[in-house]
Design a protein around this motif. Sequence first.
Motif, PDB file in Angstrom:
ATOM      1  N   ASN A   1       0.829  -1.211   0.000  1.00  0.00           N
ATOM      2  CA  ASN A   1       0.000   0.000   0.000  1.00  0.00           C
ATOM      3  C   ASN A   1       0.863   1.260   0.000  1.00  0.00           C
ATOM      4  OD1 ASN A   1      -2.583  -1.217   0.110  1.00  0.00           O
ATOM      5  ND2 ASN A   1      -2.283  -1.643   2.281  1.00  0.00           N
TER       6      ASN A   1
ATOM      7  N   ARG B   1     -15.334  -8.193   7.678  1.00  0.00           N
ATOM      8  CA  ARG B   1     -15.559  -8.636   9.052  1.00  0.00           C
ATOM      9  C   ARG B   1     -16.548  -9.803   9.040  1.00  0.00           C
ATOM     10  NH1 ARG B   1     -11.956  -5.376   9.382  1.00  0.00           N
ATOM     11  NH2 ARG B   1     -11.686  -3.720  10.928  1.00  0.00           N
TER      12      ARG B   1
ATOM     13  N   PRO C   1      -8.901   4.680   4.743  1.00  0.00           N
ATOM     14  CA  PRO C   1      -7.721   4.127   4.061  1.00  0.00           C
ATOM     15  C   PRO C   1      -6.984   3.103   4.916  1.00  0.00           C
ATOM     16  CG  PRO C   1      -7.274   6.354   4.818  1.00  0.00           C
ATOM     17  CD  PRO C   1      -8.732   6.109   5.050  1.00  0.00           C
ATOM     18  N   PHE C   2      -7.083   3.262   6.243  1.00  0.00           N
ATOM     19  CA  PHE C   2      -6.368   2.337   7.133  1.00  0.00           C
ATOM     20  C   PHE C   2      -7.327   1.415   7.876  1.00  0.00           C
ATOM     21  CE2 PHE C   2      -3.492   6.044   6.784  1.00  0.00           C
ATOM     22  CZ  PHE C   2      -2.406   5.403   6.195  1.00  0.00           C
ATOM     23  N   GLY C   3      -8.540   1.258   7.363  1.00  0.00           N
ATOM     24  CA  GLY C   3      -9.518   0.419   8.053  1.00  0.00           C
ATOM     25  C   GLY C   3      -9.957   1.105   9.330  1.00  0.00           C
ATOM     26  N   GLY C   4     -10.214   0.313  10.370  1.00  0.00           N
ATOM     27  CA  GLY C   4     -10.641   0.936  11.621  1.00  0.00           C
ATOM     28  C   GLY C   4     -10.887  -0.070  12.722  1.00  0.00           C
TER      29      GLY C   4
ATOM     30  N   HIS D   1      -8.603  -3.409  14.421  1.00  0.00           N
ATOM     31  CA  HIS D   1      -7.594  -3.797  13.423  1.00  0.00           C
ATOM     32  C   HIS D   1      -7.109  -2.616  12.581  1.00  0.00           C
ATOM     33  CE1 HIS D   1      -7.744  -8.079  14.281  1.00  0.00           C
ATOM     34  NE2 HIS D   1      -9.009  -7.842  14.580  1.00  0.00           N
TER      35      HIS D   1
ATOM     36  N   CYS E   1      -4.970  -0.147  10.850  1.00  0.00           N
ATOM     37  CA  CYS E   1      -3.602  -0.466  10.419  1.00  0.00           C
ATOM     38  C   CYS E   1      -2.541   0.033  11.417  1.00  0.00           C
ATOM     39  CB  CYS E   1      -3.341   0.166   9.060  1.00  0.00           C
ATOM     40  SG  CYS E   1      -1.615   0.023   8.578  1.00  0.00           S
TER      41      CYS E   1
HETATM   42  C1  HEM Z   1      -0.245   3.735   2.985  1.00  0.00           C
HETATM   43  C2  HEM Z   1       0.114   2.602   3.575  1.00  0.00           C
HETATM   44  C3  HEM Z   1      -0.831   1.638   4.211  1.00  0.00           C
HETATM   45  C4  HEM Z   1      -2.183   1.486   4.042  1.00  0.00           C
HETATM   46  C5  HEM Z   1      -3.116   2.295   3.155  1.00  0.00           C
HETATM   47  C6  HEM Z   1      -2.597   0.388   4.894  1.00  0.00           C
HETATM   48  C7  HEM Z   1      -3.912  -0.050   5.003  1.00  0.00           C
HETATM   49  C8  HEM Z   1      -4.321  -1.073   5.850  1.00  0.00           C
HETATM   50  C9  HEM Z   1      -5.678  -1.536   5.967  1.00  0.00           C
HETATM   51  C10 HEM Z   1      -6.878  -0.990   5.205  1.00  0.00           C
HETATM   52  C11 HEM Z   1      -5.693  -2.534   6.880  1.00  0.00           C
HETATM   53  C12 HEM Z   1      -6.927  -3.352   7.347  1.00  0.00           C
HETATM   54  C13 HEM Z   1      -7.541  -2.674   8.563  1.00  0.00           C
HETATM   55  C14 HEM Z   1      -8.942  -3.116   8.861  1.00  0.00           C
HETATM   56  O1  HEM Z   1      -9.421  -4.130   8.342  1.00  0.00           O
HETATM   57  O2  HEM Z   1      -9.616  -2.433   9.662  1.00  0.00           O
HETATM   58  C15 HEM Z   1      -4.333  -2.732   7.333  1.00  0.00           C
HETATM   59  C16 HEM Z   1      -3.947  -3.675   8.245  1.00  0.00           C
HETATM   60  C17 HEM Z   1      -2.643  -3.898   8.596  1.00  0.00           C
HETATM   61  N1  HEM Z   1      -1.538  -3.184   8.198  1.00  0.00           N
HETATM   62 FE1  HEM Z   1      -1.526  -1.581   6.953  1.00  0.00          FE
HETATM   63  N2  HEM Z   1      -1.500  -0.125   5.528  1.00  0.00           N
HETATM   64  C18 HEM Z   1      -0.393   0.607   5.155  1.00  0.00           C
HETATM   65  C19 HEM Z   1       0.906   0.428   5.568  1.00  0.00           C
HETATM   66  C20 HEM Z   1       1.315  -0.537   6.457  1.00  0.00           C
HETATM   67  C21 HEM Z   1       2.673  -0.737   6.902  1.00  0.00           C
HETATM   68  C22 HEM Z   1       3.867   0.116   6.482  1.00  0.00           C
HETATM   69  C23 HEM Z   1       2.662  -1.807   7.758  1.00  0.00           C
HETATM   70  C24 HEM Z   1       3.775  -2.465   8.541  1.00  0.00           C
HETATM   71  C25 HEM Z   1       5.015  -2.470   8.320  1.00  0.00           C
HETATM   72  C26 HEM Z   1       1.295  -2.265   7.865  1.00  0.00           C
HETATM   73  C27 HEM Z   1       0.880  -3.324   8.645  1.00  0.00           C
HETATM   74  C28 HEM Z   1      -0.425  -3.738   8.779  1.00  0.00           C
HETATM   75  C29 HEM Z   1      -0.829  -4.870   9.594  1.00  0.00           C
HETATM   76  C30 HEM Z   1       0.104  -5.784  10.394  1.00  0.00           C
HETATM   77  C31 HEM Z   1      -2.211  -4.975   9.483  1.00  0.00           C
HETATM   78  C32 HEM Z   1      -3.128  -6.014  10.157  1.00  0.00           C
HETATM   79  C33 HEM Z   1      -3.582  -5.441  11.489  1.00  0.00           C
HETATM   80  C34 HEM Z   1      -4.545  -6.326  12.244  1.00  0.00           C
HETATM   81  O3  HEM Z   1      -5.159  -7.221  11.653  1.00  0.00           O
HETATM   82  O4  HEM Z   1      -4.709  -6.094  13.460  1.00  0.00           O
HETATM   83  N3  HEM Z   1       0.515  -1.480   7.058  1.00  0.00           N
HETATM   84  N4  HEM Z   1      -3.522  -1.823   6.702  1.00  0.00           N
END
Ligand code: HEM
Length: 554
Positions: free
Chosen positions: A289, A362, A429-432, A435, A437
């Motif tokens: 992403n 979910r 963009p990062f969910g919510g 979980h 992000c």
């Molecule tokens: C612009 C960059 C990024 C975007 C747009 C993004 C977006 C997201 C989204 C939409 C989710 C799902 C959240 C949900 O379902 O509520 C997520 C989960 C996650 N992201 Fe990112 N992410 C980004 C960068 C990163 C980076 C740099 C890392 C780690 C090095 C990362 C690690 C994770 C992890 C481990 C999860 C799972 C969290 C969980 O299930 O508790 N993400 N991310």
Amino acid sequence: MLLDNASVLIAGLAIALTVLLAVFKRWAIPTLDPLEPPLLKPRVPVIGHIISMIRERAGFYPRLFKEAHMPICTLPMLNGKLYVINSPSLIQSALRNNDVSFDPFLIEFSKGMFGLTPTLLEAISQDSLMKELLETISSTLMGESLHKLNVVALTSLIQHLNAVQAGTPFIVADSFLWIRDIVTEATTRALFGEMNPFTAEHIPHLWTFDKSAALLAIDIAPSLIAGSSIAARKKLNDILSPYYEAKYDQRPDTSDLMRRRGRILRREGIGAKDLGIQELLIPWVGTTNTAPTLFWLLSQIFSRPDYLLRVRDEVAAITSIEDGLGKRIAELDSSLLEKQCPVLNACYHESLRVYVHSVGNRRIMKDTRIQDSDGREYLLKKGTNVQWPPMVTHFIDSAWGEDPAIFNPERFLNATVQDVKNRRGAFLPFGGGKHLCPGRKFAVTEIVGFVGLLALGFEAEGLSLPESTDPIFGGAPRQPLWKNQDPGFQLRRRPGWEDVVWSTKIFSASEYGGVSEGLGGPPENRKAIRTPGEDSGLMPICSSTDGPHFTWEL
Ligand code: HEM
């Protein structure tokens, strides 16, 4: 008599057909409780929505919303059903509801996507271990551990800027690929340390894997529908296993994140080969992403001279210049990026809104209800999956006004209290929720820091802003569509910045609150240093009520 026999036969057939149809209808169209979200039938019964989802990708959801305009609906899928929520207030209600959970997917998706072995499956099926692994991710993506990641990743990106010679342009043949590769190199270097196995020749495998990773997650005939992703995954497993075999993950230059996870998994009896399978998760989530988001932000800012100038001024104000040995050192204070660069951050948030659309997934763990802002309640039944599409909520009039299709960073700079209220549950963009992000702070520094420095010290001649296509199936960021445009550009140093060596400021542990391996205390304490309100899944929304900085609002 003959006639009688024929009539009896026809009548029998008719009855049988009616019964069959009734059974089929009952099987194909789920019976709903009157309080459940209303049914939205597909044009082609039974499989219509599934086919449209695969064919139209993320565009499926806005098409349905345009046609039926339902805040929430039930889609019949084969002999089951799926809820789709379009209303931001209902999404917010779902994000706050503990019975609406992502947890089952952690194992279900990972199994097919990463090809988990029975040993790995058995291990991560233990709730306590999964919790510990997730907690490790969030606690090592904050405080000093995060700062170390930021410094290594930004330093790696900055090397590409320092390599540009004064007076000689650096030719970028394809801007998307260039960004993709240097961001993957920087992020994996920060995660895996000096022995990072993601060298230049292996980086494309990660992106080939990503292309059909979501199809692999479905786990139906994977070799038939996602053969190239499986082959790429195998190559990545093959570079990661020797890394773990040599215990490079335990070196001091490896990130706290990978080191701690490696230690936990080994404690559970997971060997090097399985570590190479399981841990592909982290570089995959960490890069796929971040890189496209950086591409869109860069292309947007460089194609808008007014914003480019404003961003330059902001970044100049947080970059100090010192004389070195015959060179000037320009040092970016990345800790000030979020608070002191409102225009850069507004462009970043607008890029996330316009280009990053990860569908939320979910499952309903037990019968529960969610409520919209007018108090209307919906019953969600145990065992049903739920989705929410940012492709709808990022453009919904009620949250973004009349020009949602336009890239306009001002909407984040001049947001009123009412705007902030209207956007709750719409900017995803990062969910919510639980979980949300955990990598967003790492991502923002890489993205905003690198684009900020490029804006300050460089010109990008010929860099164009392409149209975009919907994300790949199950993916989040939109993809560039070049048509007849040249995807490349020439990068040159700006007049006045020819002799500068770029760098980023490094802080000591105490300046970062001392949260590091062994220093941070129990996980509960570490959580306390999160920005207030973040745990409830709250989105960054700029509010003009308390000055031009970004807050994480409910
Ligand atoms: C612009 C960059 C990024 C975007 C747009 C993004 C977006 C997201 C989204 C939409 C989710 C799902 C959240 C949900 O379902 O509520 C997520 C989960 C996650 N992201 Fe990112 N992410 C980004 C960068 C990163 C980076 C740099 C890392 C780690 C090095 C990362 C690690 C994770 C992890 C481990 C999860 C799972 C969290 C969980 O299930 O508790 N993400 N991310």
